[in-house]
Design a protein around this motif. Structure first.
Motif, PDB file in Angstrom:
ATOM      1  N   GLY A  15       0.836  -1.206   0.000  1.00 25.62           N
ATOM      2  CA  GLY A  15       0.000   0.000   0.000  1.00 25.62           C
ATOM      3  C   GLY A  15       0.867   1.251   0.000  1.00 25.62           C
ATOM      4  N   ALA A  16       0.198   2.383  -0.226  1.00 26.80           N
ATOM      5  CA  ALA A  16       0.915   3.657  -0.130  1.00 26.80           C
ATOM      6  C   ALA A  16       1.403   3.852   1.302  1.00 26.80           C
ATOM      7  CB  ALA A  16      -0.012   4.797  -0.537  1.00 26.80           C
ATOM      8  N   TYR A  70      -3.527  13.895   6.143  1.00 25.56           N
ATOM      9  CA  TYR A  70      -3.839  12.474   6.325  1.00 25.56           C
ATOM     10  C   TYR A  70      -3.156  11.994   7.614  1.00 25.56           C
ATOM     11  CZ  TYR A  70      -4.171   7.512   5.177  1.00 25.56           C
ATOM     12  OH  TYR A  70      -4.432   6.178   5.213  1.00 25.56           O
ATOM     13  N   TYR A 109       0.883  10.671   8.630  1.00 21.90           N
ATOM     14  CA  TYR A 109       2.147  11.399   8.523  1.00 21.90           C
ATOM     15  C   TYR A 109       2.806  11.716   9.882  1.00 21.90           C
ATOM     16  CZ  TYR A 109       0.035  12.417   3.914  1.00 21.90           C
ATOM     17  OH  TYR A 109      -0.579  12.326   2.699  1.00 21.90           O
ATOM     18  N   ASN A 112       0.309  16.172  -0.603  1.00 18.27           N
ATOM     19  CA  ASN A 112      -0.714  15.159  -0.889  1.00 18.27           C
ATOM     20  C   ASN A 112      -1.782  15.780  -1.783  1.00 18.27           C
ATOM     21  OD1 ASN A 112      -3.553  14.036   1.044  1.00 18.27           O
ATOM     22  ND2 ASN A 112      -2.681  13.085  -0.749  1.00 18.27           N
ATOM     23  N   ASN A 165      -6.554  14.640   0.238  1.00 19.07           N
ATOM     24  CA  ASN A 165      -7.490  14.086   1.205  1.00 19.07           C
ATOM     25  C   ASN A 165      -7.232  14.816   2.521  1.00 19.07           C
ATOM     26  OD1 ASN A 165      -9.007  12.554   2.968  1.00 19.07           O
ATOM     27  ND2 ASN A 165      -7.643  10.780   2.908  1.00 19.07           N
ATOM     28  N   ASP A 186       2.494  12.287  -1.754  1.00 20.16           N
ATOM     29  CA  ASP A 186       1.490  11.227  -1.646  1.00 20.16           C
ATOM     30  C   ASP A 186       0.428  11.497  -2.711  1.00 20.16           C
ATOM     31  OD1 ASP A 186      -0.655   9.670  -0.950  1.00 20.16           O
ATOM     32  OD2 ASP A 186      -0.588  10.142   1.190  1.00 20.16           O
ATOM     33  N   VAL A 241      -1.866   9.326  -4.104  1.00 20.60           N
ATOM     34  CA  VAL A 241      -2.712   8.129  -4.245  1.00 20.60           C
ATOM     35  C   VAL A 241      -3.991   8.402  -5.049  1.00 20.60           C
ATOM     36  CG1 VAL A 241      -1.849   7.022  -2.136  1.00 20.60           C
ATOM     37  CG2 VAL A 241      -3.915   8.400  -2.017  1.00 20.60           C
ATOM     38  N   SER A 301      -1.147   4.362  -5.055  1.00 25.58           N
ATOM     39  CA  SER A 301      -1.793   3.178  -4.484  1.00 25.58           C
ATOM     40  C   SER A 301      -2.739   2.549  -5.498  1.00 25.58           C
ATOM     41  CB  SER A 301      -2.596   3.594  -3.249  1.00 25.58           C
ATOM     42  OG  SER A 301      -3.458   2.556  -2.844  1.00 25.58           O
ATOM     43  N   LYS A 358      -3.984  -3.697  -0.483  1.00 26.86           N
ATOM     44  CA  LYS A 358      -2.799  -3.021   0.045  1.00 26.86           C
ATOM     45  C   LYS A 358      -1.572  -3.209  -0.864  1.00 26.86           C
ATOM     46  CE  LYS A 358      -2.663  -0.995   3.375  1.00 26.86           C
ATOM     47  NZ  LYS A 358      -2.998   0.437   3.646  1.00 26.86           N
TER      48      LYS A 358
HETATM   49  C1  LIG Z   1      -3.889  10.491   1.351  1.00 28.22           C
HETATM   50  C2  LIG Z   1      -3.730   9.025   1.553  1.00 28.22           C
HETATM   51  N1  LIG Z   1      -2.505   8.492   1.598  1.00 28.22           N
HETATM   52  C3  LIG Z   1      -2.313   7.193   1.797  1.00 28.22           C
HETATM   53  C4  LIG Z   1      -3.365   6.328   1.977  1.00 28.22           C
HETATM   54  C5  LIG Z   1      -3.101   4.872   2.227  1.00 28.22           C
HETATM   55  O1  LIG Z   1      -3.182   4.132   1.033  1.00 28.22           O
HETATM   56  P1  LIG Z   1      -3.019   2.549   1.054  1.00 28.22           P
HETATM   57  O2  LIG Z   1      -4.335   1.971   1.457  1.00 28.22           O
HETATM   58  O3  LIG Z   1      -2.626   2.177  -0.340  1.00 28.22           O
HETATM   59  O4  LIG Z   1      -1.967   2.222   2.048  1.00 28.22           O
HETATM   60  C6  LIG Z   1      -4.669   6.835   1.957  1.00 28.22           C
HETATM   61  C7  LIG Z   1      -5.811   5.961   2.205  1.00 28.22           C
HETATM   62  O5  LIG Z   1      -6.900   6.379   2.547  1.00 28.22           O
HETATM   63  C8  LIG Z   1      -4.857   8.224   1.730  1.00 28.22           C
HETATM   64  O6  LIG Z   1      -6.068   8.764   1.685  1.00 28.22           O
END
Ligand SMILES: Cc1ncc(COP(=O)(O)O)c(C=O)c1O
Length: 423
Positions: free
Chosen positions: A129-130, A155, A158, A204, A208, A236, A238, A267, A278
């Motif tokens: 996953g990210a 998010y 961090y 990011n 989000n 980030d 994703v 991701s 993931k």
């Molecule tokens: C901004 C951000 N980064 C990272 C992630 C994590 O991604 P992953 O589920 O691929 O680990 C999310 C998941 O909600 C996210 O919103």
């Protein structure tokens, strides 16, 4: 709970070091830990708001528009690709940095979309996953005493991981929405927050929870900020494929100077509706990737083999990621227009699968209380925006905003809107 402490070298009102106290959600108290002669590595960390709100939605049989995951199935062609990979015998440890075919497919995508040619042997790493990409990047690049700039709201992963690496997070707040406009980053504030201890800035975008994107002028600003500074960028991305209204995603990998100083993370969970798998990845220059891989090697080591082979095959058809934005734009519009028929005031989303709404015409409650009330009494689970701030109880963190996730079936969105119209 996080709290904000003014910083001695403060150069503008928004710069602050984040410190933490122990939240009530921690499972062991400090005295329990002392008795066991243990010291927590994550003192400010409890159960995430996403888990808490999802649990509340389950308990109260509410529609879950809180946590960011689709309530629909991925493309059967992707499931077939993975199951064929299993049947073809791809069930043992794949190479540590990831299956070569998948890294090659990512290389081609980054070149096609962003014009940057990452070498898949040394610059692309597949991660769990990210999240694992972020974790390994922060642990590899941040050392005790380093400062890391984080744009607030942020998010939730961090800050705890910066701290685990021994770094100090520095929050730079966005300008909150007013009227029809959404959140905005003031790059001058980011510039002002840089000190001789700054090691990295976490970005990011698409963002989000606010749903804002970067424009080309933002990349210009970033180029100036990091020029000759030695500051790294951890980007980030994703939601890279969920950018609306015909705009293009401004990946940091579009600019050679930014790419040379960045870790760009994505991701497959968000792109192909498989958050539970993931599988993610990070792209960075070879000398940075080498350090990230050292952490990855002794963390996950590698990532599920059949998923990687299946994803590599599925990526051959670029329509699968190129059509994602129009798929989600319909859902965004459905929710946005539906909310206009309620007493919520929706804030337009330019990217991601999140949309904010202002509830000031309905209630004066703090955001966390309102989100719980909406879940329990009105059957719609959401996330309070304040949860993305270092001090969720601060006045600046409470702007009467909640976050809806629209990665849901149209029926789910329509049922939620029916509940919300009754308010
Ligand atoms: C901004 C951000 N980064 C990272 C992630 C994590 O991604 P992953 O589920 O691929 O680990 C999310 C998941 O909600 C996210 O919103």
């Amino acid at each position: 709970m996080w709290f904000f402490k003014a910083h001695g070298r403060q150069r503008y009102a928004g710069r602050g070091i984040l410190q933490q106290s122990v939240p009530s959600t921690s499972r062991l108290s400090l005295s329990d830990l002392k008795e066991m002669n243990l010291q927590t590595r994550m003192p400010g960390v409890g159960t995430t708001i996403f888990t808490v709100m999802s649990q509340l939605a389950i308990e109260h049989k509410a529609l879950n528009l809180g946590q960011g995951f689709p309530d629909f199935s991925p493309d059967p062609a992707l499931l077939d690709a993975v199951s064929n990979a299993m049947k073809a015998g791809h069930n043992q440890y794949p190479p540590m940095p990831g299956v070569p075919e998948l890294r090659a497919a990512i290389r081609k995508k980054a070149l096609d979309l962003y014009g940057h040619d990452y070498d898949e042997t040394t610059e692309i790493t597949i991660t769990a996953g990210a999240s694992e990409a972020l974790f390994c990047s922060l642990l590899a690049l941040i050392h005790p005493g380093d400062e890391v700039i984080v744009i607030e709201p942020f998010y939730d992963l961090y800050i705890p991981v910066i701290r685990l690496a021994g770094g100090t997070p520095i929050a730079v707040p966005m300008t909150p929405p007013s009227g029809q406009s959404s959140y905005r980053v003031d790059w001058q504030h980011v510039r002002d927050a840089i000190s001789d201890r700054t090691r990295a800035i976490i970005l990011n975008f698409p963002h989000n929870p606010t749903g804002i994107n970067l424009e080309e002028s933002d990349l210009d600003a970033l180029e100036k900020i990091i020029s000759n500074s030695g500051v790294l960028l951890i980007s980030d991305e994703v939601y890279e494929h969920i950018v609306f209204d015909g705009k293009t995603h401004q990946s940091l990998s579009r600019r050679p100077q930014l790419a040379a100083n960045s870790v760009v993370i994505s991701s497959f969970g968000k792109t192909y509706h498989v958050t539970g798998w993931k599988v993610g990845y990070c792209c960075a220059p070879a000398h940075i990737s080498a350090e990230i891989r050292k952490i990855h090697q002794f963390n996950a080591f590698t990532v599920t083999s059949p998923m990687q082979y299946g994803l590599a095959q599925y990526m051959q058809n670029s329509d699968h990621h190129l059509q994602l934005a129009s798929f989600y734009q319909k859902k965004r519009d459905r929710l946005y227009h539906g909310l206009q028929d309620t007493r919520f005031r929706p804030v337009q989303s330019a990217g991601t699968f999140f949309l904010l709404a202002n509830y000031a015409d309905i209630s004066d409650m703090p955001e966390a209380d309102f989100a719980k009330w909406l879940t329990i009494e009105h059957g719609v689970g959401v996330i309070p925006m304040s949860a993305f701030y270092h001090d969720p109880e601060a006045i600046e963190a409470n702007n009467h905003l909640i976050r809806f996730c629209f990665a849901k079936r149209d029926e789910t969105l329509d049922s939620a809107l029916k509940h919300l119209r009754k308010l």
